[in-house]
Design a protein around this motif. Structure first.
Motif, PDB file in Angstrom:
ATOM      1  N   ALA A 172       1.006  -1.085   0.161  1.00 41.80           N
ATOM      2  CA  ALA A 172      -0.092   0.111  -0.114  1.00 41.80           C
ATOM      3  C   ALA A 172       0.943   1.288  -0.200  1.00 41.80           C
ATOM      4  O   ALA A 172       1.842   1.324   0.924  1.00 41.80           O
ATOM      5  N   ALA A 173       0.740   1.998  -0.779  1.00 46.94           N
ATOM      6  CA  ALA A 173       1.685   3.262  -1.071  1.00 46.94           C
ATOM      7  C   ALA A 173       0.915   4.467  -1.462  1.00 46.94           C
ATOM      8  O   ALA A 173      -0.343   4.360  -2.024  1.00 46.94           O
ATOM      9  N   ALA A 174       1.414   5.572  -1.196  1.00 48.67           N
ATOM     10  CA  ALA A 174       0.907   7.021  -1.537  1.00 48.67           C
ATOM     11  C   ALA A 174      -0.581   7.185  -1.109  1.00 48.67           C
ATOM     12  O   ALA A 174      -1.011   6.683   0.037  1.00 48.67           O
ATOM     13  N   GLY A 175      -1.538   7.557  -1.621  1.00 49.86           N
ATOM     14  CA  GLY A 175      -2.988   7.756  -1.372  1.00 49.86           C
ATOM     15  C   GLY A 175      -3.719   6.760  -1.847  1.00 49.86           C
ATOM     16  O   GLY A 175      -4.921   6.668  -1.137  1.00 49.86           O
ATOM     17  N   HIS A 176      -3.271   6.082  -2.832  1.00 48.65           N
ATOM     18  CA  HIS A 176      -4.368   5.336  -3.472  1.00 48.65           C
ATOM     19  C   HIS A 176      -3.938   3.955  -4.188  1.00 48.65           C
ATOM     20  O   HIS A 176      -4.446   3.097  -4.793  1.00 48.65           O
ATOM     21  N   ILE A 177      -2.504   3.579  -3.964  1.00 48.56           N
ATOM     22  CA  ILE A 177      -2.127   2.453  -4.564  1.00 48.56           C
ATOM     23  C   ILE A 177      -2.224   1.403  -3.702  1.00 48.56           C
ATOM     24  O   ILE A 177      -1.927   1.266  -2.468  1.00 48.56           O
ATOM     25  N   VAL A 178      -2.940   0.185  -4.212  1.00 45.96           N
ATOM     26  CA  VAL A 178      -2.806  -1.150  -3.487  1.00 45.96           C
ATOM     27  C   VAL A 178      -2.155  -2.282  -4.434  1.00 45.96           C
ATOM     28  O   VAL A 178      -2.842  -2.444  -5.858  1.00 45.96           O
ATOM     29  N   GLY A 179      -1.365  -2.867  -4.307  1.00 47.93           N
ATOM     30  CA  GLY A 179      -0.374  -3.774  -5.324  1.00 47.93           C
ATOM     31  C   GLY A 179      -0.393  -5.175  -4.414  1.00 47.93           C
ATOM     32  O   GLY A 179      -0.078  -5.082  -3.365  1.00 47.93           O
ATOM     33  N   VAL A 180      -0.434  -6.086  -5.437  1.00 48.00           N
ATOM     34  CA  VAL A 180      -0.296  -7.525  -4.905  1.00 48.00           C
ATOM     35  C   VAL A 180       0.851  -8.134  -6.027  1.00 48.00           C
ATOM     36  O   VAL A 180       0.871  -7.755  -7.034  1.00 48.00           O
ATOM     37  N   THR A 181       1.408  -9.255  -5.476  1.00 44.95           N
ATOM     38  CA  THR A 181       2.261 -10.015  -6.424  1.00 44.95           C
ATOM     39  C   THR A 181       1.582 -10.788  -7.438  1.00 44.95           C
ATOM     40  O   THR A 181       0.406 -11.333  -6.984  1.00 44.95           O
ATOM     41  N   SER A 182       2.023 -11.321  -8.199  1.00 43.27           N
ATOM     42  CA  SER A 182       1.337 -12.451  -9.283  1.00 43.27           C
ATOM     43  C   SER A 182       1.297 -13.608  -8.380  1.00 43.27           C
ATOM     44  O   SER A 182       0.169 -14.358  -8.665  1.00 43.27           O
ATOM     45  N   PHE A 183       2.137 -13.891  -7.501  1.00 43.09           N
ATOM     46  CA  PHE A 183       2.091 -15.205  -6.641  1.00 43.09           C
ATOM     47  C   PHE A 183       0.741 -14.864  -5.878  1.00 43.09           C
ATOM     48  O   PHE A 183       0.100 -16.169  -6.041  1.00 43.09           O
ATOM     49  N   ALA A 184       0.609 -14.010  -5.258  1.00 43.81           N
ATOM     50  CA  ALA A 184      -0.664 -13.965  -4.385  1.00 43.81           C
ATOM     51  C   ALA A 184      -1.968 -14.157  -5.174  1.00 43.81           C
ATOM     52  O   ALA A 184      -2.823 -14.658  -4.776  1.00 43.81           O
ATOM     53  N   LEU A 185      -1.870 -13.042  -6.424  1.00 49.10           N
ATOM     54  CA  LEU A 185      -3.018 -13.361  -7.183  1.00 49.10           C
ATOM     55  C   LEU A 185      -3.528 -14.839  -7.701  1.00 49.10           C
ATOM     56  O   LEU A 185      -4.661 -14.825  -7.774  1.00 49.10           O
ATOM     57  N   ASN A 186      -2.454 -15.519  -8.232  1.00 51.98           N
ATOM     58  CA  ASN A 186      -2.452 -16.567  -8.986  1.00 51.98           C
ATOM     59  C   ASN A 186      -2.505 -17.955  -7.880  1.00 51.98           C
ATOM     60  O   ASN A 186      -3.026 -18.837  -8.252  1.00 51.98           O
ATOM     61  N   ARG A 187      -2.055 -18.017  -6.700  1.00 44.97           N
ATOM     62  CA  ARG A 187      -1.623 -18.927  -5.990  1.00 44.97           C
ATOM     63  C   ARG A 187      -2.640 -19.258  -4.861  1.00 44.97           C
ATOM     64  O   ARG A 187      -2.733 -20.067  -3.969  1.00 44.97           O
TER      65      ARG A 187
END
Length: 325
Positions: free
Chosen positions: A133-148
């Protein structure tokens, strides 16, 4: 292969109308403490910027004002996108990835009473289990978390990152880092110049080194005594900031657990712990030290870690994992 819908941590993301809370964000004690601890770094940076502005003459005051106003870029969407792409190495999800992410994100934000469209979802191409979670609006996940991960565990990860946003941890951390940057750059330049001067002084034997040490020591003593010892506070800043970082992680864990994702989050922490152990074993094997017990983490390393260890995080989740009586 992606987890089966029959997985015990699979959740139903079909939801009708949702209640959106009038209070979307707040600055909790952790975020406020982070800003307070960055104050000495900010003052050092202000001194550096002011010194640079003196060289620039008439436009010097404008430089200071522009630098002070630049913190607003933390919430500027195009700047956030540039930050996500070039600094965090994130990318926009593909249509297939978005089809997986968006229902989960809607479920998370619906439980939290948060407007999910206020945030942007990003993906990092990585084989590690992680999110950001970064700045005011960024939510990122890794491709590993997304797919596995089953979608319930993915929801727990995203709920944790949402906790950083609604508590103010993400923007306050980035803002503190941004305003500390001029001071850190000046410190690195000073260290480089000091290192060069030290090597030059060695050419004049021990007498040159002693003279160099006296000069540096005299300047340091004069600086510390003139500023009433305040520069000494900077020595403890990394440890204090790391402690605040660990507290913010526990608060984000609590946020995810309070939304009903405690069992899923505990499973994610277990997987993350196993992955870290495997990476450590691989590192030891590559260094020719495999086969034995991994070395214990030093106390200083633990104090400088921005994340609590696995057992501490699991301990703080216990109240949410115990069945209701």
């Amino acid at each position: 292969p992606p987890p089966s819908p029959l997985h015990p941590h699979h959740i139903d993301t079909a939801r009708g109308r949702v209640h959106v809370s009038s209070r979307q964000r707040h600055t909790d004690a952790t975020a406020f403490g982070n800003l307070l601890l960055h104050l000495p770094n900010f003052l050092c940076s202000l001194i550096v910027v002011a010194l640079v502005s003196l060289v620039l003459g008439d436009v010097g005051l404008l430089v200071i004002l522009v630098w002070l106003a630049s913190g607003a870029l933390v919430f500027h969407r195009p700047t956030e996108s540039a930050l996500a792409r070039h600094l965090l190495r994130l990318r926009y999800p593909t249509p297939q990835e978005r089809a997986t992410l968006e229902p989960v994100w809607r479920e998370v934000t619906a439980r939290a009473g948060v407007e999910g469209r206020a945030y942007e979802l990003w993906v990092e191409d990585s084989d590690s289990l992680n999110a950001v979670a970064a700045a005011g609006h960024i939510v990122g996940v890794t491709s590993f978390a997304l797919n596995r991960l089953p979608n319930g565990e993915l929801a727990a990860v995203m709920a944790h990152e949402l906790g950083h946003h609604v508590g103010g941890h993400a923007w306050s951390g980035l803002l503190g880092h941004w305003y500390a940057l001029p001071g850190r750059i000046a410190w690195r330049l000073l260290r480089a110049v000091t290192g060069i001067l030290f090597h030059v002084s060695r050419a004049f034997s021990c007498l040159g080194v002693a003279f160099f040490g006296l000069c540096v020591g005299g300047i340091a003593f004069a600086t510390i005594s003139t500023l009433y010892g305040l520069p000494l506070l900077l020595l403890g800043m990394p440890y204090a900031l790391a402690a605040v970082g660990r507290r913010s992680e526990l608060r984000a864990d609590r946020h995810a657990a309070a939304l009903g994702f405690a069992p899923m989050l505990a499973a994610v922490l277990e997987k993350l712990h196993q992955q870290e152990q495997e990476q450590e074993q691989a590192r030891l094997a590559a260094a020719g030290q495999g086969g034995g017990e991994p070395p214990k983490e030093k106390a200083a390393s633990r104090l400088l870690s921005s994340h609590p260890d696995y057992h501490t995080r699991l301990h703080h989740l216990q109240e949410y994992l115990q069945p209701a009586r």
